[in-house]
Write an enzyme that holds these catalytic residues in place. Structure first.
Site, PDB file in Angstrom:
ATOM      1  N   GLU A 173      -5.231  -8.717   0.607  1.00 31.79           N
ATOM      2  CA  GLU A 173      -5.847  -8.458   1.811  1.00 31.79           C
ATOM      3  C   GLU A 173      -7.432  -8.152   1.699  1.00 31.79           C
ATOM      4  OE1 GLU A 173      -4.430  -5.163   4.358  1.00 31.79           O
ATOM      5  OE2 GLU A 173      -2.344  -5.935   3.959  1.00 31.79           O
ATOM      6  N   GLU A 222       0.774  -1.245   0.055  1.00 26.20           N
ATOM      7  CA  GLU A 222      -0.109   0.002  -0.193  1.00 26.20           C
ATOM      8  C   GLU A 222       0.849   1.286   0.015  1.00 26.20           C
ATOM      9  OE1 GLU A 222      -2.934  -0.448   3.084  1.00 26.20           O
ATOM     10  OE2 GLU A 222      -3.904  -1.883   2.053  1.00 26.20           O
TER      11      GLU A 222
HETATM   12  C1  NOJ Z   1      -3.889  -2.314   5.293  1.00 23.77           C
HETATM   13  C2  NOJ Z   1      -2.749  -2.672   5.807  1.00 23.77           C
HETATM   14  O1  NOJ Z   1      -1.909  -3.132   4.840  1.00 23.77           O
HETATM   15  C3  NOJ Z   1      -2.554  -3.467   7.163  1.00 23.77           C
HETATM   16  O2  NOJ Z   1      -1.501  -3.374   7.681  1.00 23.77           O
HETATM   17  C4  NOJ Z   1      -3.940  -3.032   7.995  1.00 23.77           C
HETATM   18  O3  NOJ Z   1      -3.933  -3.730   9.196  1.00 23.77           O
HETATM   19  C5  NOJ Z   1      -5.094  -3.394   7.378  1.00 23.77           C
HETATM   20  N1  NOJ Z   1      -5.210  -2.848   5.847  1.00 23.77           N
HETATM   21  C6  NOJ Z   1      -6.367  -3.214   7.983  1.00 23.77           C
HETATM   22  O4  NOJ Z   1      -6.645  -1.970   8.094  1.00 23.77           O
END
Ligand code: NOJ
Length: 399
Positions: A311, A163
């Site tokens: 994710e 991200e």
């Molecule tokens: C994106 C991130 O990559 C991760 O570190 C985070 O905990 C999750 N989303 C949930 O917000």
């Protein structure tokens, strides 16, 4: 749109997984920018990460939980500040630790998916200018080259930067992540450095670990224009998504990560809509975002790069809500697949309840609860349900 997903079956070989990240679970990662930020009294953070889930020591318990879940892959990150604590100084012990983790996963039939940068940056990199400095792209590539060379024989795929759009925007435009800046021009510059870092990282991994797939993992949002918000939406999306989607040409996969939607009016982001539940993260319960983002990624890239959901998940204390969310999100994956979108797998975020950055430990994304005092791990009902889905390779009913 093809709605016929009634048999709920996923393609053979569909890659199921679950994920974590070093700083969120290992504990004691004091040598990076996040630790410093968590201890800055002026920074907008709920609490320090501290011991996290103590996974640096309890990684064997994590491996057992992942293996018992039956998934094909475990996505985790290696902590740059442990492996290269000072510029050019490499920790053999840290690399050996991650090798043991990879080998233990392999021994249980689980493929390691390794993220090379997941939000945290070593203090020495920040001291030299961090992600505002174009030279950091090559610093990062050197780290990737080293890790790929050391672990390429046991890693199944590498994710370069997790991200980058969130790191750049929340850190340099919104001021909620380190370094806490609010400067649009700097954000644009950091975006560019990240794009360059990704391209160099791909090259580095390919040179050091030929044949190991490598790709970017991008935060995506189901952006929806409301009452004339189209122009604004296009502008936001250009800097949040398009600049990075355009940088994935030639990669082996694109990791899609999404959690919710965002409604955009002519003046920018509108809050949650009345009647839609709002989660602990402050955004709406919106499982349909996954299907929307997969389609958007596929359309924007012209189907050049296979997609992997690296994710997706929900921070909630209501485990039935978690099951309902994932079920709905997965039905969207099936619809996208039926329409020819090449989605190769689905990774649930997260294996464990863990350190949710500025929000601290309150949001609960885990399939497994972690006692904050004893670090004892307790699988939730959603863990059992997800295991059923994985085993059947189809969308089974909620318990
Ligand atoms: C994106 C991130 O990559 C991760 O570190 C985070 O905990 C999750 N989303 C949930 O917000």
């Amino acid at each position: 749109m093809n709605d016929d997903v009634t048999d709920g079956a996923f393609p053979d070989g569909f890659l199921w997984g679950t994920a974590t990240a070093a700083h969120q679970i290992e504990g004691g990662n004091w040598n990076n920018d996040w630790w410093a930020w968590e201890h800055d009294p002026d920074a907008p953070t709920a609490e320090p990460s501290g011991d996290a889930c103590d996974s640096w020591n309890r990684w064997e318990e994590d491996v057992a939980l992942v293996a018992d879940l039956g998934v094909g892959t475990y996505r985790f990150s290696v902590e740059w500040s442990r492996i290269e604590p000072e510029e050019g100084e490499w920790s053999r012990a840290a690399v050996a630790h991650y090798r043991r983790l990879c080998e233990a996963l392999r021994a249980r039939g689980v493929e390691p998916t390794v993220t090379l940068h997941h939000f945290t940056t070593p203090r020495w990199v920040v001291a030299r200018g961090g992600w505002e400095d174009p030279a950091t792209a090559e610093r990062f590539a050197a780290f990737c080259r080293r890790v790929a060379g050391e672990l390429g024989d046991v890693v199944a795929r590498f994710c370069t930067i997790n991200e980058p759009n969130i790191v750049a925007t929340v850190g340099w435009l919104l001021g909620f992540f380190p370094p806490g800046r609010t400067d649009a021009a700097l954000r644009a510059k950091v975006n560019e450095v990240f794009v360059d870092a990704h391209r160099r990282a791909v090259e580095a991994v390919r040179a050091a670990a030929p044949g190991v797939p490598v790709g970017l993992t991008l935060s995506m949002t189901d952006y929806q224009a409301v009452e004339g918000g189209e122009q604004r939406l296009a502008e936001m999306r250009a800097e949040m998504e398009d600049v990075f989607l355009d940088a994935t040409e030639g990669d082996d996969f694109l990791g899609v990560q999404t959690y919710s939607r965002m409604r955009i009016g002519p003046d920018g982001v509108l809050g949650p809509e009345e009647g839609v539940p709002v989660l602990d993260m402050g955004y709406e319960y919106w499982p349909a975002s996954l299907e929307a983002c997969l389609r958007r990624a596929w359309d924007h890239t012209g189907g050049r790069v296979p997609l992997l959901v690296t994710e997706n998940g929900i921070g909630t204390t209501d485990d039935d809500q978690r099951i309902a969310y994932v079920r709905e999100a997965l039905s969207g994956v099936l619809r996208a697949l039926a329409d020819g979108v090449d989605v190769r797998g689905y990774t649930y975020w997260s294996l464990l309840d863990n350190f949710e950055w500025g929000y601290g430990y309150r949001p609960r994304f885990g399939l497994v609860a972690v006692d904050r005092e004893t670090f004892a791990r307790t699988p939730k009902r959603s863990y059992a349900w997800f295991r059923e889905v994985v085993r059947a390779n189809r969308l089974v009913a909620a318990p």
